[in-house]
Write a protein that holds these residues in place. Structure first.
Motif, mmCIF file in Angstrom:
data_model
loop_
_atom_site.group_PDB
_atom_site.id
_atom_site.type_symbol
_atom_site.label_atom_id
_atom_site.label_comp_id
_atom_site.label_asym_id
_atom_site.label_seq_id
_atom_site.Cartn_x
_atom_site.Cartn_y
_atom_site.Cartn_z
ATOM 1 N N THR A 89 0.916 -1.044 -0.033
ATOM 2 C CA THR A 89 0.575 0.044 -0.133
ATOM 3 C C THR A 89 1.024 1.375 -0.117
ATOM 4 O OG1 THR A 89 -2.000 -1.437 1.717
ATOM 5 C CG2 THR A 89 -1.297 1.508 1.345
ATOM 6 N N VAL A 90 1.915 0.853 0.788
ATOM 7 C CA VAL A 90 2.739 2.453 0.967
ATOM 8 C C VAL A 90 3.935 2.899 -0.262
ATOM 9 C CG1 VAL A 90 4.565 3.507 1.886
ATOM 10 C CG2 VAL A 90 3.074 2.547 3.510
ATOM 11 N N THR A 91 4.056 1.329 -0.790
ATOM 12 C CA THR A 91 4.838 1.415 -2.771
ATOM 13 C C THR A 91 3.966 2.207 -3.606
ATOM 14 O OG1 THR A 91 5.768 0.215 -1.869
ATOM 15 C CG2 THR A 91 5.901 0.758 -4.382
ATOM 16 N N MET A 92 2.328 2.239 -3.046
ATOM 17 C CA MET A 92 0.791 1.984 -4.430
ATOM 18 C C MET A 92 1.273 4.180 -4.001
ATOM 19 S SD MET A 92 -0.448 1.149 -6.625
ATOM 20 C CE MET A 92 -0.919 -0.017 -7.290
ATOM 21 N N ALA A 93 0.720 4.436 -2.562
ATOM 22 C CA ALA A 93 0.987 5.273 -2.340
ATOM 23 C C ALA A 93 2.052 6.487 -2.749
ATOM 24 C CB ALA A 93 0.168 5.508 -0.743
ATOM 25 N N ALA A 94 3.074 5.729 -2.503
ATOM 26 C CA ALA A 94 4.101 7.131 -2.567
ATOM 27 C C ALA A 94 4.095 7.004 -4.660
ATOM 28 C CB ALA A 94 5.812 6.524 -2.222
ATOM 29 N N LEU A 95 3.612 5.998 -5.106
ATOM 30 C CA LEU A 95 4.748 5.777 -6.482
ATOM 31 C C LEU A 95 3.351 6.950 -7.199
ATOM 32 C CD1 LEU A 95 5.101 2.592 -7.600
ATOM 33 C CD2 LEU A 95 6.798 4.550 -7.917
ATOM 34 N N SER A 100 1.196 11.733 -10.261
ATOM 35 C CA SER A 100 0.664 12.835 -9.743
ATOM 36 C C SER A 100 0.776 14.018 -9.488
ATOM 37 C CB SER A 100 -0.248 12.619 -8.552
ATOM 38 O OG SER A 100 -1.638 11.140 -8.198
ATOM 39 N N ALA A 101 2.111 14.302 -8.388
ATOM 40 C CA ALA A 101 2.726 15.456 -8.741
ATOM 41 C C ALA A 101 3.754 16.000 -9.883
ATOM 42 C CB ALA A 101 3.556 15.885 -7.671
ATOM 43 N N ILE A 102 4.140 15.023 -10.925
ATOM 44 C CA ILE A 102 4.485 15.523 -11.728
ATOM 45 C C ILE A 102 3.650 16.133 -12.989
ATOM 46 C CG2 ILE A 102 6.340 13.778 -14.089
ATOM 47 C CD1 ILE A 102 7.497 12.477 -11.811
ATOM 48 N N PHE A 181 -6.697 -6.035 -14.172
ATOM 49 C CA PHE A 181 -6.018 -7.501 -12.696
ATOM 50 C C PHE A 181 -4.493 -6.632 -12.909
ATOM 51 C CE2 PHE A 181 -9.834 -9.340 -14.514
ATOM 52 C CZ PHE A 181 -10.541 -9.432 -13.670
ATOM 53 N N SER A 182 -4.512 -5.677 -12.697
ATOM 54 C CA SER A 182 -2.762 -5.060 -12.631
ATOM 55 C C SER A 182 -2.847 -4.844 -11.739
ATOM 56 C CB SER A 182 -2.348 -5.446 -14.358
ATOM 57 O OG SER A 182 -2.743 -4.034 -14.482
ATOM 58 N N TYR A 183 -1.444 -4.677 -11.122
ATOM 59 C CA TYR A 183 -0.488 -3.329 -10.305
ATOM 60 C C TYR A 183 -1.041 -1.972 -11.315
ATOM 61 C CZ TYR A 183 0.404 -5.724 -6.118
ATOM 62 O OH TYR A 183 0.451 -6.699 -5.016
ATOM 63 N N LEU A 184 -0.782 -1.755 -12.408
ATOM 64 C CA LEU A 184 -0.520 -0.804 -13.888
ATOM 65 C C LEU A 184 -1.929 -0.581 -13.403
ATOM 66 C CD1 LEU A 184 1.504 0.529 -15.134
ATOM 67 C CD2 LEU A 184 0.970 -1.242 -16.961
ATOM 68 N N GLY A 185 -3.019 -1.327 -13.707
ATOM 69 C CA GLY A 185 -4.099 -1.007 -13.672
ATOM 70 C C GLY A 185 -4.699 -0.052 -12.371
ATOM 71 N N THR A 186 -4.870 -0.453 -11.337
ATOM 72 C CA THR A 186 -4.862 -0.168 -10.036
ATOM 73 C C THR A 186 -4.231 1.541 -10.135
ATOM 74 O OG1 THR A 186 -4.093 -2.049 -9.223
ATOM 75 C CG2 THR A 186 -5.141 -0.586 -7.310
ATOM 76 N N PHE A 187 -2.687 1.077 -10.212
ATOM 77 C CA PHE A 187 -2.260 2.819 -10.153
ATOM 78 C C PHE A 187 -2.578 3.727 -11.172
ATOM 79 C CE2 PHE A 187 1.415 4.856 -12.251
ATOM 80 C CZ PHE A 187 2.122 5.589 -11.329
ATOM 81 N N LEU A 188 -2.976 3.873 -12.406
ATOM 82 C CA LEU A 188 -3.757 4.216 -13.316
ATOM 83 C C LEU A 188 -4.709 4.991 -12.627
ATOM 84 C CD1 LEU A 188 -3.723 2.413 -16.671
ATOM 85 C CD2 LEU A 188 -1.431 4.501 -16.254
ATOM 86 N N TYR A 192 -5.733 8.605 -11.618
ATOM 87 C CA TYR A 192 -6.878 8.988 -12.296
ATOM 88 C C TYR A 192 -8.100 10.048 -11.032
ATOM 89 C CZ TYR A 192 -11.312 10.734 -14.677
ATOM 90 O OH TYR A 192 -12.599 10.903 -15.095
ATOM 91 N N ILE A 193 -8.130 9.053 -10.853
ATOM 92 C CA ILE A 193 -8.966 9.755 -9.078
ATOM 93 C C ILE A 193 -8.262 10.744 -8.481
ATOM 94 C CG2 ILE A 193 -10.476 9.206 -7.887
ATOM 95 C CD1 ILE A 193 -11.537 7.671 -9.857
#
Lengths: 312, 339
Positions: A89-95, A100-102, A181-188, A192-193
């Motif tokens: 979770t922390v890795t995902m939140a950090a990424l 988002s900042a970029i 069904f991937s981390y990449l999707g969750t990340f995207l 966005y949100i």
């Protein structure tokens, strides 16, 4: 003299206004008492109850909460499966926050520096409009976009880039059977949100950097890159930090997006949801909830140490 | 002087904003070492001229040279000029010392050297020991000095000052006027400053350019623009003046042209029989008296023309008095036709 001043006929309403005008602190007190009571009892109170719960434990045999002080629940957080949830979770939140900042910075910079009149209105509309529609609708829409039969796959086929998409999905960890069904999707979807929450504070911070500062910097010999590094960015930093608090903590706590878009591995929010529901393990759920709070506290402390709030 | 290139040269420079010609065909030479004032009402183009020298604006037409080098097309960070901004534009995220050393840091000057230079610059503006303060802790006058030190530490060839004293109160302004003059003399750098305050321009500058509607209407020493205004606008804007129509001037021993007559050149007398040959006179009735401390301004209606006389305080006249105004004919300065 007094008679002359007070000559006008006054109703009860204006008499009250007069009292408040003469004693503004009374008005402040009356205005603040209800919200302070609300925050004090409902908000801080429940937070305290939560903290208290995390120091209890669950009896494995009876499935009941043991109301005795113990650190054993916290110890459970360090068990491999739980620690992995936290790390994930922390890795995902950090990424999500960094990305988002970029993405947000150029948009915010354009809006603050160049957008005027209709283009400014368009900016606000474009940033805010996604916030007007339901969060769930947006996430499900993304599920369709990212699905194997979705528009991204379709586009990849049309553009003869299917090999690229398949290549990305074949990547270890981030990939999966399909984007949805991937981390990449969750990340995207996370990016966005939460993006508006990064754009708006960054834009507000940049808005407060007067053109004068940029001119002064160039007058003193700084080329645009140096001006950006030494003047614009440091002054925008409080806004970026404010935005990152949103994106970071919202990602840390979210349990719906990873549920709908992503593989079946849990994030903190989902773990809390499961533990307090079916498992009935309120103490561990509470301990999990304390983790994001601690992380945010450390994050803010570090940001302050680095001088992110010096110009506020 | 003639073989030296001027510090700043404007050759037929124009700058438009939309349909507005903010600067309209300005040609101007500012000599090295001058304390030069750009004077004019707001919107007259003086600030745009300063920004053209700094490089924040680029001319739409014409050329600008700084010490013989072509400056149009050159960005501000490649010009050896520095600006003191009207609201100082001190960086809030840096200390006073960091602000002053900013230009040196950008140039890559080592920490020890730039700190030493910043310290000297702060001492020069009488703020020794303020290095570690935050800019928010400073008063307006102190900010002004920091802005000055921050500009001067870079050793500019030309120092630009945008309404440098505008935000200060009267006492401080007078003090800073003196200090700026002393500083300019001791450093020998060309100072160009913008002001809408004619008193400030006259007291500080070696030469003044007076702007109106994007054009320079007169350039000269303070005394020449004050004593011999070239147009009604200048006569009115620099100090205050009685602008006499051609008929009135001709009837009183002047030329049949628009003529300026400074109020302080007019004496008030109760008798009309003692007028020296070199003087003109007019009789009339006192219509207004305005006490202004050191002087009293007395408005006298003489036929169609109202005249204002500035007399030392204590002059004993009352509203409605019949008086004679006497002034040297040489005090009447004929001016050009334009506005």
């Amino acid at each position: 003299m007094t008679a002359a001043v007070a000559e006008r006929q006054r109703g009860i309403g204006s008499a009250i206004s007069d009292v408040f005008f003469v004693r503004p602190q009374l008005l402040t007190f009356l205005l603040l008492t209800p919200p302070l009571l609300w925050i004090g009892v409902v908000y801080i109170g429940s937070l305290f109850a939560l903290l208290l719960q995390s120091f209890y434990s669950l009896d494995d045999f009876s499935g009941l909460v043991v109301h005795e002080f113990t650190l054993s629940t916290y110890k459970q957080l360090f068990e491999a499966s739980n620690a992995q949830i936290i790390l994930r979770t922390v890795t995902m939140a950090a990424l999500v926050t960094v990305t988002s900042a970029i993405i947000a910075f150029p948009i915010a910079y354009y809006a603050a520096r160049y957008a005027r009149g209709w283009s400014k209105a368009l900016f606000y509309l474009a940033v805010m409009m996604p916030l007007w529609s339901s969060y769930l609708v947006k996430v499900y829409a993304w599920k369709l976009i990212l699905a194997k039969e979705g528009i991204i796959t379709w586009f990849a086929n049309v553009l003869h880039l299917r090999w690229l998409l398949d290549g990305i999905l074949a990547l270890p960890v981030v990939g999966g059977p399909s984007l949805s069904f991937s981390y990449l999707g969750t990340f995207l979807v996370f990016v966005y949100i939460w993006l508006p929450y990064m754009i708006l504070p960054t834009q507000a911070a940049l808005e407060r950097v007067p053109v004068n500062f940029i001119e002064a910097s160039s007058d003193l010999g700084a080329d645009p890159r140096q001006t950006f590094r030494t003047v614009i960015f440091p002054l925008a930093l409080p806004g970026i930090v404010a935005g990152s608090i949103f994106t970071f903590s919202l990602t840390l706590g979210d349990y719906i997006i990873p549920q709908i878009v992503g593989n079946s591995r849990l994030m903190i929010g989902q773990a809390v949801y499961t533990l307090q529901g079916t498992a009935g393990n309120i103490p561990l759920a509470a301990a999990f909830t304390v983790v994001p709070m601690l992380i945010m506290a450390v994050y803010l402390w570090m940001a302050k140490r680095m001088g992110a709030f010096d110009v506020l | 002087m003639s073989f030296m290139s001027p510090a700043v040269r404007f050759q037929n420079v124009s700058r438009r904003f939309g349909s507005v010609r903010a600067v309209d065909g300005v040609s101007l030479d500012i000599e090295p070492g001058e304390f030069f004032a750009l004077l004019g009402p707001s919107g007259s183009g003086k600030t745009t001229c300063l920004r053209l020298i700094a490089g924040f604006e680029q001319p739409d037409e014409g050329h600008i040279e700084i010490f013989g080098e072509r400056a149009d097309g050159v960005p501000p960070y490649r010009r050896n000029v520095n600006t003191v901004f009207q609201d100082y534009a001190l960086f809030p995220h840096m200390t006073v010392g960091e602000n002053v050393a900013y230009g040196l840091m950008i140039k890559g000057v080592g920490r020890a050297e730039r700190e030493a230079k910043a310290k000297d610059a702060l001492a020069m503006v009488k703020l020794a020991g303020y290095e570690v303060r935050r800019t928010a802790q400073l008063s307006g006058g102190q900010r002004q000095r920091v802005a000055l030190a921050r500009a001067l530490v870079n050793g500019p060839k030309v120092l630009l000052l945008d309404e440098p004293l505008g935000a200060l109160d009267l006492k401080l302004r007078e003090q800073m006027q003196e200090e700026l003059k002393t500083l300019q003399t001791s450093l020998g750098i060309t100072f160009v400053f913008v002001t809408h305050d004619q008193g400030e321009a006259l007291s500080m500058a070696n030469r003044v350019a007076i702007f109106n509607e994007g054009k320079i209407v007169q350039v000269g020493t303070p005394s020449s623009v004050y004593e011999r205004p070239a147009s009604r606008f200048v006569a009115d804007f620099v100090g205050s003046s009685n602008v006499l129509p051609p008929e009135f001037a001709a009837a009183h021993g002047g030329h049949a042209m628009w003529t300026s007559l400074r109020p302080e050149k007019i004496q008030i007398s109760s008798k009309s029989n003692l007028v020296p040959a070199a003087c003109a006179h007019a009789t009339g009735t006192v219509t207004a008296i305005s006490y202004q401390g050191a002087v009293t301004r007395i408005t006298v209606a003489t036929g169609k023309q109202a005249l204002i006389a500035a007399t030392p305080a204590g002059t004993d006249v009352r509203k409605g008095d019949s008086v004679t105004l006497i002034w040297p004919k040489s005090a009447m300065v004929a001016m050009g036709e334009d506005a």
